[in-house]
Enzyme design. Sequence first.
Site, PDB file in Angstrom:
ATOM      1  N   ASP A  19      23.281  24.397  37.979  1.00  0.00           N
ATOM      2  CA  ASP A  19      22.320  25.317  38.588  1.00  0.00           C
ATOM      3  C   ASP A  19      20.816  24.482  39.010  1.00  0.00           C
ATOM      4  O   ASP A  19      20.363  24.938  40.102  1.00  0.00           O
ATOM      5  CB  ASP A  19      21.780  26.295  37.473  1.00  0.00           C
TER       6      ASP A  19
ATOM      7  N   GLY B 240      27.823  11.114  39.684  1.00  0.00           N
ATOM      8  CA  GLY B 240      26.463  11.134  40.803  1.00  0.00           C
ATOM      9  C   GLY B 240      27.370  11.865  41.891  1.00  0.00           C
ATOM     10  O   GLY B 240      28.333  13.374  41.047  1.00  0.00           O
TER      11      GLY B 240
HETATM   12  O1  RIB Z   1      25.490  27.318  34.765  1.00  0.00           O
HETATM   13  C1  RIB Z   1      25.314  27.726  33.150  1.00  0.00           C
HETATM   14  C2  RIB Z   1      25.111  29.215  32.916  1.00  0.00           C
HETATM   15  O2  RIB Z   1      26.850  29.578  32.884  1.00  0.00           O
HETATM   16  C3  RIB Z   1      24.080  29.741  31.647  1.00  0.00           C
HETATM   17  O3  RIB Z   1      23.482  29.872  31.537  1.00  0.00           O
HETATM   18  C4  RIB Z   1      25.048  31.000  31.076  1.00  0.00           C
HETATM   19  O4  RIB Z   1      25.000  32.143  31.083  1.00  0.00           O
HETATM   20  C5  RIB Z   1      26.563  30.563  32.806  1.00  0.00           C
HETATM   21  O5  RIB Z   1      26.456  31.999  33.438  1.00  0.00           O
END
Ligand code: RIB
Length: 304
Positions: free
Chosen positions: A252, A224
């Site tokens: 991301d 988490g």
């Molecule tokens: O966080 C993942 C990303 O890290 C990938 O898509 C790769 O391109 C690197 O930047």
Amino acid sequence: MTPSRITVLGSYNTDLVTFSPRIPQPGETILGTGFKTGPGGKGSNQAIAAARLGAAVSFIGQIGQDMFGDMALKAWQEAGIDTADVIQSAQHPTGVASIIVDEHGENIIVVASGANWAVSPADLDQAEQVIASSKVFLTQLETPLESVRRGLEIARHHGVTTILNPAPGQPLSPEILALADILTPNQTEAEIITGITGGDAGNACRALRERGARTIVMTLGSQGVLLFDEDGPRAFPAFKVPQVVDTTGAGDAFNGGLAVALAEGKPLADAIRFANATGAISVTRAGAAESMPTREEVLQLLSA
Ligand code: RIB
């Protein structure tokens, strides 16, 4: 209702992904099980995550004038991202990431930065207007630190909420840390930033705060998230998912979700839950940008 704008400064890479039973040892050759290319790069992944969740997103970055640059433009167009502040460099190739994903969904990544490393403070000065008109400015460490710093400075000057996702990890000065309203490291990145290793997540957050970080939202994978601010630590459990396929881009997805929820004015605790759900769905699919969920999918998981 007009969606709130989020500006993302960051990288684009085309991801060259090999699926493999395991991560090979140095010097070893093994046979993989599949291969795919797709849009990646931490900055672009976060921008695409935010756009899929319904935000108006502007992207600041550089790509090359090549086939992979065209792939970036197509991905941003499909996501409805404003690319007025993207530069297509004639001198540098588009960034590329070589990725191996094992059968547990874990990965190793090497990035050849290319045009991402040509992003300069002047690019940020050029984009001042769009940054100033945003609710949230989100950035990472796959572009040069002086451009990251300039972007954060401009955003704070205009009262825009700043999120720094310090990935990939590198040592950071107290001045940079203080420019981020919210810092979103994982534990390894926190240890690289401070140079203090071996403690638990709470200790890593304490060390970051001693170095100037304000609010830390530490992602801990299946454990988490740990929120650490002036009120101390607070834990948020991860959502359980049926099967982890590929963790690439999970951080991301989390950052994109966090930015969207904060731009909409949600309290931080609610924004972390929204971001957690976004990250959880992304690991159930292969790919980075391609694995980002829609708003409907996130709301469904939150209400389940
Ligand atoms: O966080 C993942 C990303 O890290 C990938 O898509 C790769 O391109 C690197 O930047």
